[in-house]
Design a protein around this motif. Structure first.
Motif, PDB file in Angstrom:
ATOM      1  N   ASP A  63       9.408  -1.843 -17.779  1.00 32.14           N
ATOM      2  CA  ASP A  63       8.837  -3.145 -18.818  1.00 32.14           C
ATOM      3  C   ASP A  63       8.626  -3.930 -17.658  1.00 32.14           C
ATOM      4  O   ASP A  63       6.997  -4.880 -17.652  1.00 32.14           O
ATOM      5  N   SER A  64       8.335  -4.227 -16.466  1.00 36.88           N
ATOM      6  CA  SER A  64       7.927  -4.906 -15.452  1.00 36.88           C
ATOM      7  C   SER A  64       7.908  -3.815 -13.798  1.00 36.88           C
ATOM      8  O   SER A  64       6.593  -4.953 -13.500  1.00 36.88           O
ATOM      9  N   LEU A  65       8.326  -2.904 -13.781  1.00 37.91           N
ATOM     10  CA  LEU A  65       6.971  -2.307 -12.655  1.00 37.91           C
ATOM     11  C   LEU A  65       6.024  -1.027 -12.325  1.00 37.91           C
ATOM     12  O   LEU A  65       6.518  -0.460 -13.582  1.00 37.91           O
ATOM     13  N   ILE A  66       5.473  -0.890 -12.362  1.00 37.76           N
ATOM     14  CA  ILE A  66       4.253   0.229 -12.301  1.00 37.76           C
ATOM     15  C   ILE A  66       4.522   0.561 -10.767  1.00 37.76           C
ATOM     16  O   ILE A  66       4.265  -0.675  -9.661  1.00 37.76           O
ATOM     17  N   ASP A  67       4.213   1.971 -10.585  1.00 38.92           N
ATOM     18  CA  ASP A  67       4.025   2.737  -9.165  1.00 38.92           C
ATOM     19  C   ASP A  67       1.845   2.999  -9.313  1.00 38.92           C
ATOM     20  O   ASP A  67       2.381   3.286  -9.939  1.00 38.92           O
ATOM     21  N   TYR A  68       1.860   1.950  -8.489  1.00 39.56           N
ATOM     22  CA  TYR A  68       0.176   2.442  -7.804  1.00 39.56           C
ATOM     23  C   TYR A  68      -0.142   3.210  -6.893  1.00 39.56           C
ATOM     24  O   TYR A  68       0.061   3.066  -5.835  1.00 39.56           O
ATOM     25  N   LYS A  69       0.310   4.413  -7.128  1.00 40.25           N
ATOM     26  CA  LYS A  69      -0.084   5.720  -6.430  1.00 40.25           C
ATOM     27  C   LYS A  69      -0.882   5.445  -5.182  1.00 40.25           C
ATOM     28  O   LYS A  69      -0.700   5.868  -4.059  1.00 40.25           O
ATOM     29  N   GLN A  70      -1.868   4.286  -5.007  1.00 45.45           N
ATOM     30  CA  GLN A  70      -3.302   4.518  -3.739  1.00 45.45           C
ATOM     31  C   GLN A  70      -2.494   3.715  -3.040  1.00 45.45           C
ATOM     32  O   GLN A  70      -2.090   3.863  -1.785  1.00 45.45           O
ATOM     33  N   GLY A  71      -1.589   3.007  -3.363  1.00 41.55           N
ATOM     34  CA  GLY A  71      -0.350   1.746  -2.532  1.00 41.55           C
ATOM     35  C   GLY A  71      -1.374   0.897  -2.314  1.00 41.55           C
ATOM     36  O   GLY A  71      -2.488   0.474  -2.013  1.00 41.55           O
ATOM     37  N   PHE A  72      -0.325  -0.353  -0.969  1.00 40.64           N
ATOM     38  CA  PHE A  72      -1.468  -1.464  -0.763  1.00 40.64           C
ATOM     39  C   PHE A  72      -0.676  -1.786   0.715  1.00 40.64           C
ATOM     40  O   PHE A  72       0.050  -1.332   1.499  1.00 40.64           O
ATOM     41  N   TYR A  73      -2.170  -1.574   1.029  1.00 44.26           N
ATOM     42  CA  TYR A  73      -2.051  -1.668   3.094  1.00 44.26           C
ATOM     43  C   TYR A  73      -3.088  -3.600   3.035  1.00 44.26           C
ATOM     44  O   TYR A  73      -3.833  -3.851   2.482  1.00 44.26           O
ATOM     45  N   TYR A  74      -2.240  -3.825   4.206  1.00 45.58           N
ATOM     46  CA  TYR A  74      -2.563  -4.997   4.686  1.00 45.58           C
ATOM     47  C   TYR A  74      -3.104  -4.901   5.958  1.00 45.58           C
ATOM     48  O   TYR A  74      -2.856  -3.827   7.448  1.00 45.58           O
ATOM     49  N   THR A  75      -4.518  -4.772   6.168  1.00 46.01           N
ATOM     50  CA  THR A  75      -5.088  -4.629   7.209  1.00 46.01           C
ATOM     51  C   THR A  75      -5.641  -5.648   8.565  1.00 46.01           C
ATOM     52  O   THR A  75      -5.780  -7.020   8.259  1.00 46.01           O
ATOM     53  N   ILE A  76      -5.192  -4.818   9.786  1.00 51.27           N
ATOM     54  CA  ILE A  76      -5.710  -6.409  10.423  1.00 51.27           C
ATOM     55  C   ILE A  76      -6.917  -5.407  12.121  1.00 51.27           C
ATOM     56  O   ILE A  76      -6.853  -4.477  12.054  1.00 51.27           O
ATOM     57  N   SER A  77      -7.359  -6.287  12.543  1.00 50.38           N
ATOM     58  CA  SER A  77      -8.376  -6.246  13.408  1.00 50.38           C
ATOM     59  C   SER A  77      -7.823  -6.577  15.141  1.00 50.38           C
ATOM     60  O   SER A  77      -8.164  -7.493  15.571  1.00 50.38           O
TER      61      SER A  77
END
Length: 382
Positions: A63-77
């Protein structure tokens, strides 16, 4: 006995109620674009299905958790590449995981985007039984189907290697090895948050986590190659091994089965999420381009992920004193041509390594790679 029946009935009633009140729970996969109107959508169907549709693969866990399969990424240059008198910033990525919180608002799914630190919305047009219609990118309608996967196999392979190629841009270019004993090795080549070769000894929970990503996938039923007609993108090659034998090698160019994509993406970023140490024991510090076993009659070429497995086998092998039957020359190309090795001959198990300073060492990898893998003597599609 009466109490047991009473609590069992309560449990079943609660389960049924939970399922009825939250029809979103389950594993949802993109199926097809529906209600496509070319006069209103500026992209062709092929772009919607390859570029945008992968965002609509997710699993609602509770009821509160989703697995977003694309994932989340933080980008650095933070890296500069110089070519033809111009400078370009190369990006690196921190993997932030794929599980996040969600909530239902007016039938829509709102999930917390770990990259933007804000809530994103999946606009639900309709949901019934095992089907969901989402109004998404470019105002197209994407149909999702809910699938239950009961497959699980943790016996067919004991090691996995992943090779992620460079691309025209800043793809994470690297190789990763993991086995069920907990050994992890990582070599970065470009666009990674580490620049040194790394090793780690994973605990049992970490080993279980990463292997579970793959064990629920029927890899033998997958094709050897997935690709679409496009240029300048990244190729991901994944190999599975059992006692040194190649069980399966899969090459993915842009297109990839959803769960396989999630699995190899997470494993290739494992170096960011486990305790790692600098490793200087590899024969080659840099990228090795495609090992090949050559004799007077033939040339047997390994694929990139298979080459990395052999590289790890040499890294883990024992130095011995023994005469080596030079049945094969092991051809290699050091990415930056800085290796101290001038040549390698082998019988498949023992590797005679001639250094540029004329010294020699013999490495025993513990098994005969050529005898274990007659598959590399076949004509395999690249």
């Amino acid at each position: 006995m009466d109490k047991f029946i009473f609590f069992l009935v309560l449990f079943l009633l609660f389960s049924c109620k939970n399922e009825k009140t939250n029809p979103y729970i389950g594993n949802w996969y993109f199926d097809k674009v529906v209600n496509y109107d070319s006069t209103k959508v500026k992209f062709p169907m092929s772009i919607l299905e390859t570029e945008f549709a992968p965002h609509y693969n997710f699993e609602i866990l509770n009821d509160s958790l989703i697995d977003y399969k694309q994932g989340f990424y933080y980008t650095i240059s933070n890296k500069v590449w110089q070519a033809k008198e111009r400078h370009e910033f190369l990006r690196s990525y921190y993997f932030l995981g794929s599980k996040t919180n969600y909530k239902i608002d007016k039938s829509n799914i709102l999930f917390f985007n770990k990259f933007s630190n804000s809530w994103d919305t999946l606009k639900i047009n309709k949901i019934w039984k095992d089907t969901m219609i989402i109004r998404g990118y470019e105002n197209a309608f994407y149909r999702l189907v809910k699938k239950q996967n009961n497959y699980f196999d943790d016996k067919s392979y004991d090691a996995i290697t992943i090779y992620r190629s460079p691309c025209y841009g800043s793809c994470p270019f690297n190789s990763t090895y993991i086995d069920r004993k907990g050994d992890l090795f990582f070599k970065p080549y470009s666009s990674n948050t580490q620049t040194n070769n790394l090793q780690s000894k994973l605990d049992s929970a970490q080993v279980k986590y990463y292997f579970n990503l793959f064990d629920k996938i029927p890899i033998q039923k997958l094709k050897d190659n997935y690709s679409i007609q496009a240029t300048d993108s990244q190729t991901n090659t994944i190999s599975f091994f059992k006692n040194g034998k190649i069980v399966k090698t899969i090459s993915c160019y842009i297109q990839s089965p959803v769960d396989l994509d999630k699995a190899y993406s997470e494993l290739s970023f494992a170096y960011q999420n486990v305790k790692v140490e600098f490793d200087d024991e590899f024969l080659f510090d840099e990228k090795v381009s495609l090992f090949s076993f050559i004799n007077k009659d033939s040339k047997f070429r390994l694929k990139d992920s298979e080459s990395f497995f052999l590289e790890v086998a040499l890294r883990k092998g024992k130095q011995v004193k023994k005469e080596v039957d030079p049945k094969y020359t092991l051809k290699f190309s050091d990415w930056n041509e800085v290796s101290d090795i001038s040549g390698i001959t082998t019988d498949g198990r023992y590797y005679k390594i001639l250094m540029k300073d004329k010294t020699i060492k013999i490495i025993d990898i513990g098994f005969n790679f050529m005898e274990k893998n007659p598959i590399i003597k076949k004509n395999r599609e690249n």
